[in-house]
Design a protein around this motif. Structure first.
Motif, PDB file in Angstrom:
ATOM      1  N   ARG A  28     -52.809   4.631  49.851  1.00 46.61           N
ATOM      2  CA  ARG A  28     -52.182   5.386  48.769  1.00 46.61           C
ATOM      3  C   ARG A  28     -51.389   4.458  47.855  1.00 46.61           C
ATOM      4  O   ARG A  28     -50.846   3.442  48.294  1.00 46.61           O
ATOM      5  N   PRO A  29     -51.244   4.830  46.575  1.00 45.61           N
ATOM      6  CA  PRO A  29     -50.332   4.094  45.693  1.00 45.61           C
ATOM      7  C   PRO A  29     -48.900   4.219  46.205  1.00 45.61           C
ATOM      8  O   PRO A  29     -48.537   5.194  46.856  1.00 45.61           O
ATOM      9  N   GLY A  30     -48.076   3.218  45.915  1.00 46.45           N
ATOM     10  CA  GLY A  30     -46.666   3.295  46.270  1.00 46.45           C
ATOM     11  C   GLY A  30     -45.924   4.265  45.375  1.00 46.45           C
ATOM     12  O   GLY A  30     -46.385   4.627  44.287  1.00 46.45           O
ATOM     13  N   PHE A  31     -44.747   4.699  45.831  1.00 46.65           N
ATOM     14  CA  PHE A  31     -43.972   5.655  45.035  1.00 46.65           C
ATOM     15  C   PHE A  31     -43.618   5.087  43.663  1.00 46.65           C
ATOM     16  O   PHE A  31     -43.635   5.799  42.661  1.00 46.65           O
ATOM     17  N   GLY A  32     -43.273   3.804  43.616  1.00 47.98           N
ATOM     18  CA  GLY A  32     -42.950   3.193  42.332  1.00 47.98           C
ATOM     19  C   GLY A  32     -44.135   3.187  41.387  1.00 47.98           C
ATOM     20  O   GLY A  32     -43.989   3.377  40.170  1.00 47.98           O
ATOM     21  N   GLN A  33     -45.339   2.977  41.937  1.00 46.12           N
ATOM     22  CA  GLN A  33     -46.538   2.969  41.098  1.00 46.12           C
ATOM     23  C   GLN A  33     -46.862   4.363  40.569  1.00 46.12           C
ATOM     24  O   GLN A  33     -47.407   4.513  39.474  1.00 46.12           O
ATOM     25  N   LEU A  34     -46.514   5.410  41.319  1.00 48.12           N
ATOM     26  CA  LEU A  34     -46.800   6.784  40.901  1.00 48.12           C
ATOM     27  C   LEU A  34     -45.732   7.381  39.991  1.00 48.12           C
ATOM     28  O   LEU A  34     -45.899   8.487  39.481  1.00 48.12           O
ATOM     29  N   ASN A  35     -44.655   6.671  39.800  1.00 44.39           N
ATOM     30  CA  ASN A  35     -43.546   7.171  38.986  1.00 44.39           C
ATOM     31  C   ASN A  35     -44.053   7.599  37.603  1.00 44.39           C
ATOM     32  O   ASN A  35     -44.604   6.792  36.860  1.00 44.39           O
ATOM     33  N   LEU A  42     -52.834   7.722  39.330  1.00 43.90           N
ATOM     34  CA  LEU A  42     -53.478   6.757  40.220  1.00 43.90           C
ATOM     35  C   LEU A  42     -54.146   7.452  41.396  1.00 43.90           C
ATOM     36  O   LEU A  42     -53.595   8.388  41.982  1.00 43.90           O
ATOM     37  N   LYS A  43     -55.314   6.976  41.758  1.00 41.22           N
ATOM     38  CA  LYS A  43     -56.022   7.434  42.950  1.00 41.22           C
ATOM     39  C   LYS A  43     -55.824   6.412  44.074  1.00 41.22           C
ATOM     40  O   LYS A  43     -55.513   5.248  43.825  1.00 41.22           O
ATOM     41  N   PRO A  44     -56.004   6.814  45.322  1.00 39.06           N
ATOM     42  CA  PRO A  44     -55.875   5.840  46.409  1.00 39.06           C
ATOM     43  C   PRO A  44     -57.008   4.820  46.381  1.00 39.06           C
ATOM     44  O   PRO A  44     -58.113   5.108  45.899  1.00 39.06           O
ATOM     45  N   LEU A  45     -56.732   3.627  46.869  1.00 40.99           N
ATOM     46  CA  LEU A  45     -57.759   2.613  47.059  1.00 40.99           C
ATOM     47  C   LEU A  45     -58.639   3.034  48.234  1.00 40.99           C
ATOM     48  O   LEU A  45     -58.147   3.281  49.333  1.00 40.99           O
ATOM     49  N   THR A  46     -59.929   3.142  48.008  1.00 46.78           N
ATOM     50  CA  THR A  46     -60.858   3.504  49.081  1.00 46.78           C
ATOM     51  C   THR A  46     -61.617   2.254  49.514  1.00 46.78           C
ATOM     52  O   THR A  46     -61.966   1.405  48.689  1.00 46.78           O
ATOM     53  N   SER A  47     -61.876   2.155  50.814  1.00 45.43           N
ATOM     54  CA  SER A  47     -62.520   0.956  51.339  1.00 45.43           C
ATOM     55  C   SER A  47     -63.399   1.303  52.529  1.00 45.43           C
ATOM     56  O   SER A  47     -62.976   2.014  53.443  1.00 45.43           O
ATOM     57  N   LYS A  48     -64.641   0.805  52.504  1.00 45.06           N
ATOM     58  CA  LYS A  48     -65.531   0.840  53.660  1.00 45.06           C
ATOM     59  C   LYS A  48     -65.504  -0.558  54.283  1.00 45.06           C
ATOM     60  O   LYS A  48     -65.813  -1.544  53.604  1.00 45.06           O
ATOM     61  N   ASN A  49     -65.127  -0.641  55.560  1.00 43.08           N
ATOM     62  CA  ASN A  49     -64.818  -1.923  56.187  1.00 43.08           C
ATOM     63  C   ASN A  49     -65.816  -2.252  57.292  1.00 43.08           C
ATOM     64  O   ASN A  49     -66.041  -1.445  58.202  1.00 43.08           O
ATOM     65  N   TYR A  50     -66.391  -3.452  57.213  1.00 46.28           N
ATOM     66  CA  TYR A  50     -67.333  -3.931  58.220  1.00 46.28           C
ATOM     67  C   TYR A  50     -66.737  -5.202  58.842  1.00 46.28           C
ATOM     68  O   TYR A  50     -66.400  -6.154  58.117  1.00 46.28           O
ATOM     69  N   ASP A  51     -66.622  -5.223  60.174  1.00 47.12           N
ATOM     70  CA  ASP A  51     -65.978  -6.345  60.859  1.00 47.12           C
ATOM     71  C   ASP A  51     -66.799  -6.777  62.066  1.00 47.12           C
ATOM     72  O   ASP A  51     -67.319  -5.940  62.808  1.00 47.12           O
ATOM     73  N   ALA A  52     -66.868  -8.100  62.265  1.00 48.28           N
ATOM     74  CA  ALA A  52     -67.496  -8.671  63.451  1.00 48.28           C
ATOM     75  C   ALA A  52     -66.641  -9.844  63.918  1.00 48.28           C
ATOM     76  O   ALA A  52     -66.294 -10.723  63.116  1.00 48.28           O
ATOM     77  N   THR A  53     -66.275  -9.858  65.201  1.00 45.06           N
ATOM     78  CA  THR A  53     -65.397 -10.893  65.745  1.00 45.06           C
ATOM     79  C   THR A  53     -65.952 -11.403  67.071  1.00 45.06           C
ATOM     80  O   THR A  53     -66.377 -10.616  67.919  1.00 45.06           O
TER      81      THR A  53
END
Length: 318
Positions: free
Chosen positions: A70-77, A107-118
């Motif tokens: 989500r955007p921060g409160f300051g960013q949504l002001n 502002l909309k939230p940043l959306t992310s599809k995450n792929y990880d291999a460790t």
């Protein structure tokens, strides 16, 4: 077990409803104006994490997750401060009638599809090494931009506020190793070291609101290379750490170049930092702690970059 390999993991989904009301006061020529904005949206976030244990020392993790930031409160002001610009010395009208700055309640939230291999290897009770590869499919990365707006009252004004960027991606690799030197005799066995290096490559499209939504640029705040090296000591109530880290240059923001009607990047030069911390447990419940920050005293140095032959100092902080 799968083919003689122990396999475990988790599968799930998280559903989140975000309901926000943002209120504030804009200041226009010194006069307060009430502002109210509302948002309501639902996120469905699946996740899949798995672990493959090839041996007690060697294992691999694979994961797919979806996240929302989500955007921060300051960013949504919703507040916006607008200051009228003065005419030139000869009375000529200014290029911009006013300047404005503030938040952005749309502002909309940043959306992310995450792929990880460790891949992880535990070579002792107190030592491990790992290498990880990851990919992020992004949409809506938030950063501050300066853009032109035609206002019905003021005319052409310039506003700096956070905006959602378009689609983007981050890909990278990280390698790390950590161990105690517990093979050393006596008090020397409390020494240890940790090191890691990360390579990142990330871009996204400039916001559609800027009129350049198809243009791919580097993500702000993202260095291509980052290195960390830490020496530490943990024994007899003493805890000490000496940490060195360095990151390559990165873009801090994109700003309108009024003369050429294009966006220029503001870049920060590579930064090195050395920090030290020490604590000692005098008795149960009583610890003395001391820290020394930025021992190297390296300055923060950024500059406005237009092209290979036009770049100018912007800020220097020591």
């Amino acid at each position: 077990a799968l083919g003689g390999i122990d396999v475990d993991g988790t599968l799930g989904v998280r559903i989140v409803n975000t309901d926000g009301t943002y209120s504030g006061f804009s200041r226009v020529d010194g006069q307060p104006v009430a502002q109210v904005a509302r948002q309501n949206y639902v996120d469905v976030l699946p996740s899949f994490l798995s672990r493959f244990r090839f041996s007690p020392q060697l294992q691999m993790r694979l994961a797919y997750t979806q996240t929302r930031t989500r955007p921060g409160f300051g960013q949504l002001n919703p507040s916006l401060n607008i200051t009228r610009n003065n005419p030139g010395p000869d009375g000529s009208p200014p290029l911009y009638a006013a300047f404005g700055s503030g938040g952005n309640p749309d502002l909309k939230p940043l959306t992310s599809k995450n792929y990880d291999a460790t891949l992880e290897y535990y070579f002792s009770e107190n030592g491990s090494a790992s290498i990880a590869a990851f990919y992020r499919d992004l949409d809506g990365f938030i950063s501050n931009y300066t853009r032109d707006v035609i206002d019905p009252v003021y005319g052409r004004i310039q506003i700096n506020r956070p905006e959602n960027a378009g689609k983007g991606r981050i890909k990278g690799v990280e390698a790390s190793v950590q161990t105690f030197f517990d093979f050393l005799p006596g008090w020397l066995s409390g020494f240890g070291a940790q090191a890691n290096v990360t390579y990142l490559d990330g871009t996204n499209a400039l916001p559609l609101a800027l009129g350049e939504g198809a243009r791919q640029v580097k993500l702000t705040g993202l260095s291509k290379w980052a290195y960390n090296l830490t020496a530490f000591y943990e024994k007899h109530g003493i805890s000490a750490r000496l940490s060195y880290n360095r990151r390559s240059e990165f873009v801090t923001s994109y700003n309108r170049n009024a003369n050429e009607e294009q966006y220029a990047g503001e870049l920060t030069r590579p930064i090195s930092r050395l920090d030290f911390s020490l604590s000692y447990d005098f008795m149960p419940g009583l610890t003395l702690v001391g820290n020394v920050s930025n021992i190297l005293g390296k300055p923060f140095n950024n500059y406005r970059y237009y092209n290979e032959t036009q770049y100018f100092p912007r800020d220097l902080r020591i």
